[in-house]
Design an enzyme around this catalytic site. Structure first.
Site, PDB file in Angstrom:
ATOM      1  N   GLU A   1       7.268 -28.868 -60.870  1.00  0.00           N
ATOM      2  CA  GLU A   1       8.477 -28.518 -60.117  1.00  0.00           C
ATOM      3  C   GLU A   1       8.699 -29.615 -59.082  1.00  0.00           C
ATOM      4  O   GLU A   1       7.826 -29.870 -58.258  1.00  0.00           O
ATOM      5  CB  GLU A   1       8.319 -27.132 -59.482  1.00  0.00           C
ATOM      6  CG  GLU A   1       8.209 -26.024 -60.522  1.00  0.00           C
ATOM      7  CD  GLU A   1       9.301 -26.090 -61.573  1.00  0.00           C
ATOM      8  OE1 GLU A   1      10.474 -26.293 -61.211  1.00  0.00           O
ATOM      9  OE2 GLU A   1       8.992 -25.967 -62.771  1.00  0.00           O
TER      10      GLU A   1
ATOM     11  N   CYS B   1      12.839 -28.089 -50.850  1.00  0.00           N
ATOM     12  CA  CYS B   1      13.380 -28.678 -52.086  1.00  0.00           C
ATOM     13  C   CYS B   1      14.763 -28.103 -52.340  1.00  0.00           C
ATOM     14  O   CYS B   1      15.596 -28.718 -52.986  1.00  0.00           O
ATOM     15  CB  CYS B   1      12.445 -28.388 -53.253  1.00  0.00           C
ATOM     16  SG  CYS B   1      12.086 -26.653 -53.398  1.00  0.00           S
TER      17      CYS B   1
HETATM   18  P1  NAD Z   1       4.365 -35.450 -53.194  1.00  0.00           P
HETATM   19  O1  NAD Z   1       4.830 -35.645 -54.599  1.00  0.00           O
HETATM   20  O2  NAD Z   1       4.223 -36.634 -52.349  1.00  0.00           O
HETATM   21  O3  NAD Z   1       2.952 -34.723 -53.193  1.00  0.00           O
HETATM   22  C1  NAD Z   1       2.752 -33.478 -53.848  1.00  0.00           C
HETATM   23  C2  NAD Z   1       1.276 -33.318 -54.133  1.00  0.00           C
HETATM   24  O4  NAD Z   1       0.880 -34.293 -55.089  1.00  0.00           O
HETATM   25  C3  NAD Z   1       0.380 -33.551 -52.914  1.00  0.00           C
HETATM   26  O5  NAD Z   1      -0.675 -32.611 -52.935  1.00  0.00           O
HETATM   27  C4  NAD Z   1      -0.150 -34.944 -53.144  1.00  0.00           C
HETATM   28  O6  NAD Z   1      -1.384 -35.179 -52.534  1.00  0.00           O
HETATM   29  C5  NAD Z   1      -0.292 -34.931 -54.652  1.00  0.00           C
HETATM   30  N1  NAD Z   1      -0.390 -36.255 -55.287  1.00  0.00           N
HETATM   31  C6  NAD Z   1       0.092 -37.440 -54.868  1.00  0.00           C
HETATM   32  N2  NAD Z   1      -0.220 -38.410 -55.764  1.00  0.00           N
HETATM   33  C7  NAD Z   1      -0.897 -37.806 -56.767  1.00  0.00           C
HETATM   34  C8  NAD Z   1      -1.476 -38.263 -57.988  1.00  0.00           C
HETATM   35  N3  NAD Z   1      -1.432 -39.527 -58.354  1.00  0.00           N
HETATM   36  N4  NAD Z   1      -2.092 -37.367 -58.774  1.00  0.00           N
HETATM   37  C9  NAD Z   1      -2.147 -36.066 -58.437  1.00  0.00           C
HETATM   38  N5  NAD Z   1      -1.624 -35.575 -57.288  1.00  0.00           N
HETATM   39  C10 NAD Z   1      -1.004 -36.432 -56.480  1.00  0.00           C
HETATM   40  O7  NAD Z   1       5.355 -34.373 -52.556  1.00  0.00           O
HETATM   41  P2  NAD Z   1       5.325 -33.792 -51.084  1.00  0.00           P
HETATM   42  O8  NAD Z   1       5.801 -34.862 -50.149  1.00  0.00           O
HETATM   43  O9  NAD Z   1       4.045 -33.114 -50.805  1.00  0.00           O
HETATM   44  O10 NAD Z   1       6.416 -32.640 -51.190  1.00  0.00           O
HETATM   45  C11 NAD Z   1       7.783 -32.875 -51.091  1.00  0.00           C
HETATM   46  C12 NAD Z   1       8.413 -32.926 -52.460  1.00  0.00           C
HETATM   47  O11 NAD Z   1       8.165 -31.713 -53.149  1.00  0.00           O
HETATM   48  C13 NAD Z   1       9.929 -33.057 -52.412  1.00  0.00           C
HETATM   49  O12 NAD Z   1      10.335 -33.949 -53.411  1.00  0.00           O
HETATM   50  C14 NAD Z   1      10.401 -31.633 -52.734  1.00  0.00           C
HETATM   51  O13 NAD Z   1      11.702 -31.566 -53.253  1.00  0.00           O
HETATM   52  C15 NAD Z   1       9.371 -31.199 -53.701  1.00  0.00           C
HETATM   53  N6  NAD Z   1       9.291 -29.742 -53.805  1.00  0.00           N
HETATM   54  C16 NAD Z   1       9.758 -29.145 -54.933  1.00  0.00           C
HETATM   55  C17 NAD Z   1       9.735 -27.770 -55.047  1.00  0.00           C
HETATM   56  C18 NAD Z   1      10.251 -27.088 -56.282  1.00  0.00           C
HETATM   57  O14 NAD Z   1       9.989 -25.900 -56.457  1.00  0.00           O
HETATM   58  N7  NAD Z   1      10.986 -27.772 -57.149  1.00  0.00           N
HETATM   59  C19 NAD Z   1       9.208 -27.005 -54.020  1.00  0.00           C
HETATM   60  C20 NAD Z   1       8.714 -27.655 -52.878  1.00  0.00           C
HETATM   61  C21 NAD Z   1       8.755 -29.032 -52.777  1.00  0.00           C
END
Ligand code: NAD
Length: 526
Positions: A296, A330
């Site tokens: 997501e 999001c």
């Molecule tokens: P992010 O993608 O930077 O990080 C999300 C998670 O992924 C974190 O735990 C991070 O440590 C991990 N991560 C980073 N690199 C990784 C890798 N190589 N392998 C595995 N895990 C890794 O996102 P964020 O800044 O934490 O959150 C904000 C984003 O999330 C925004 O884009 C927002 O729109 C989205 N979001 C989407 C929803 C939805 O339901 N669609 C809900 C909430 C947030």
């Protein structure tokens, strides 16, 4: 309230959403002040890694900060290594046969107990969210309430999934279908709903009979550690999950690539989601399945304001959706697409509304907006603000807020073209682009001009236009005459189209299917 009961199941009231506190009474305010104080007294504590029940420390530490006051260290966490990530997957794999054979009712009972424990500690969890995620009191309480909802809802859904609808019976056969868990899941939540989304993905996976490795966001690991306490207290075996704080790129890649990982439940940005999807698609030596990826991702959510809208309620809807939790949802509205007939009036009212929004430390209940999550986010959002100033006309905000925290003023930039960067790219902060539409059809066309498709809203009193929006506005969550944030578990199953993700519909009746596989059994009756 209706109830469902059989001989084997606990007596369970029908699902209802946990009430969100508005902290309107003096007693509620006082109780929250006490909770904040108690949590402050725990600042700077050390937290271990939890690997299938083993507590481990590492020399390399991760510090989570209070974004309202970044010199305050909320928690110090051991960072997992690649080796520990491998161990966590192996341990989860070893325990999977036992956990998957645990009766559904036992797993459901644990999840209901977890919901009750979070409810008991609600204000404490609220306070952790205020300090570690920069949420205002009501936003924090919304996050915690949603976490409780996910546990309560998935507990009930799992009971339903354990008794699938009867199949057509072939003559001379007994035909049935059962749902089995998948195996080891890697749970990767974002920081913006650090309790609700983590608890939702984890509880769905566990109650379905999978074992999991949770890798929390580096910005909010303390909330994850508190949730792990709840899981253990609720009776989930220590071997059913691991909690591994650490760098996404170091341990995340290892967890995703491990041949014994069966699925990944990710919520986060588009780029990380696509990276995980790509890594997971490549089979590793010894791997005997196609990994399932529930991803997501981001949004560039639009609210369409029609010339036949109730303008005051549209302005309120845009304000709440764009600036609640500093625009870091999001589902946040980052594009207002407004019919030319009411464009100027809308902007005037919006500007007046923005001028009333207060920004400051999230622990002070008078502030409508707190800080953005970290220094990097602040920098990147302010860069987008500068881009936006060149792409359009600044109406409100446009710079950082006062104080040491990561504050940014609510910012509105008008006259934005659909080709502009701030119309197309996810900023994830309090920055709203306003675009003029010729008419309603043009507004829907503009709203759909995005690679994302998460949430959207339409304000109009015209039933034909509402029908058109229902048919043509291509988003996973469409709202009519209301804000585009604030999805409620059970009522608004959540998930987006296109680059917003796999549309898994968290908090909906189909969600648990992401964590299960169906087995069809035909027995010839002899
Ligand atoms: P992010 O993608 O930077 O990080 C999300 C998670 O992924 C974190 O735990 C991070 O440590 C991990 N991560 C980073 N690199 C990784 C890798 N190589 N392998 C595995 N895990 C890794 O996102 P964020 O800044 O934490 O959150 C904000 C984003 O999330 C925004 O884009 C927002 O729109 C989205 N979001 C989407 C929803 C939805 O339901 N669609 C809900 C909430 C947030």
């Amino acid at each position: 309230m209706s109830s469902t009961t059989t001989e084997r199941e606990p007596l369970l009231a029908a699902f209802s959403n946990e009430p969100v506190s508005a902290f309107s009474t003096a007693a509620e305010k006082h109780a929250m002040e006490k909770a904040l104080e108690a949590v402050r007294a725990q600042f700077g504590r050390d937290y271990d890694l939890l690997i299938a029940g083993r507590r481990e420390k590492s020399a390399d530490k991760l510090k989570s900060l209070n974004p309202s006051q970044p010199d305050q260290v909320v928690g110090i966490h051991s960072k997992g290594t690649a080796e520990q990530a491998n161990e966590a997957v192996e341990a989860a794999f070893d325990y999977f046969p036992e956990w998957s054979a645990t009766p559904v009712e036992t797993r459901v009972g644990m999840l209901l107990r977890a919901a009750a424990l979070i409810r008991e500690r609600k204000l404490e969890f609220d306070a952790w969210l205020v300090y570690e995620a920069g949420k205002t009191w009501p936003e924090a309480d919304g996050d915690v309430s949603e976490a409780i909802d996910f546990c309560e809802y998935y507990a009930r859904q799992m009971l339903r999934m354990s008794k699938p609808d009867p199949l057509v019976q072939m003559p001379g056969e007994r035909d049935e279908m059962v749902y089995l868990p998948l195996g080891v899941g890697v749970i990767i939540p974002p920081w913006n709903f650090p309790l609700a989304i983590m608890a939702g993905m984890t509880s769905a996976a566990l109650v379905a009979g999978n074992t999991v490795v949770i890798k929390p966001s580096s910005d909010t690991p303390t909330i994850a550690a508190k949730f792990a306490e709840v899981l253990l207290q609720a009776g989930f075996p220590a071997t059913s999950f691991s909690l591994l704080a650490g760098s996404g790129s170091v341990i995340g890649d290892v967890l995703v690539q491990h041949p014994k990982t069966r699925f990944i439940a990710f919520t986060g940005s588009r780029d990380v989601g696509l990276h995980i999807n790509e890594l997971a698609a490549k089979p590793q030596k010894g791997q005997v399945w196609i990994k399932r990826v529930v991803a997501e991702m981001g949004g560039k959510d639009a609210i369409v304001v029609d010339r036949e809208a109730d303008l005051d309620s549209a302005v309120k809807g845009v304000l709440w959706s764009a600036f609640g939790y500093q625009g870091q949802k999001c589902s946040a509205c980052s594009r207002a697409i407004v019919d030319q007939a009411i464009y100027d009036e809308f902007l005037e009212k919006l500007k007046a509304g923005v001028s009333e929004l207060t920004v400051g430390p999230s622990e002070q209940p008078g502030n409508y907006m707190g800080p953005v999550i970290n220094a990097g986010a602040k920098r990147s959002i302010l860069e987008y603000v500068e881009v936006g100033k060149k792409e359009g006309r600044l109406i409100a905000g446009g710079s950082a807020g006062a104080g040491d925290g990561y504050f940014i003023q609510p910012t509105v930039i008008a006259d934005i073209d659909s080709k502009a960067r701030i119309f197309q790219e996810e900023i994830f902060g309090p920055v709203l682009a306003v675009t003029k539409a010729r008419d309603f059809d043009h507004a829907i066309e503009l709203a759909n001009d995005s690679e994302y498709g998460l949430t959207g809203a339409v304000f109009s009193k015209n039933p034909d236009k509402i029908r058109k929006a229902r048919e043509q506005f291509f988003v996973g969550n469409l709202y009519i005459n209301r804000k585009c944030t604030g999805a409620m578990v059970g009522a608004h199953p959540f998930g987006g189209f296109n680059m917003s993700g796999t549309d898994s519909k968290a908090g909906g009746p189909d969600y648990l299917l992401q964590f299960l596989q169906a087995k069809s059994i035909a027995e010839r009756v002899v």
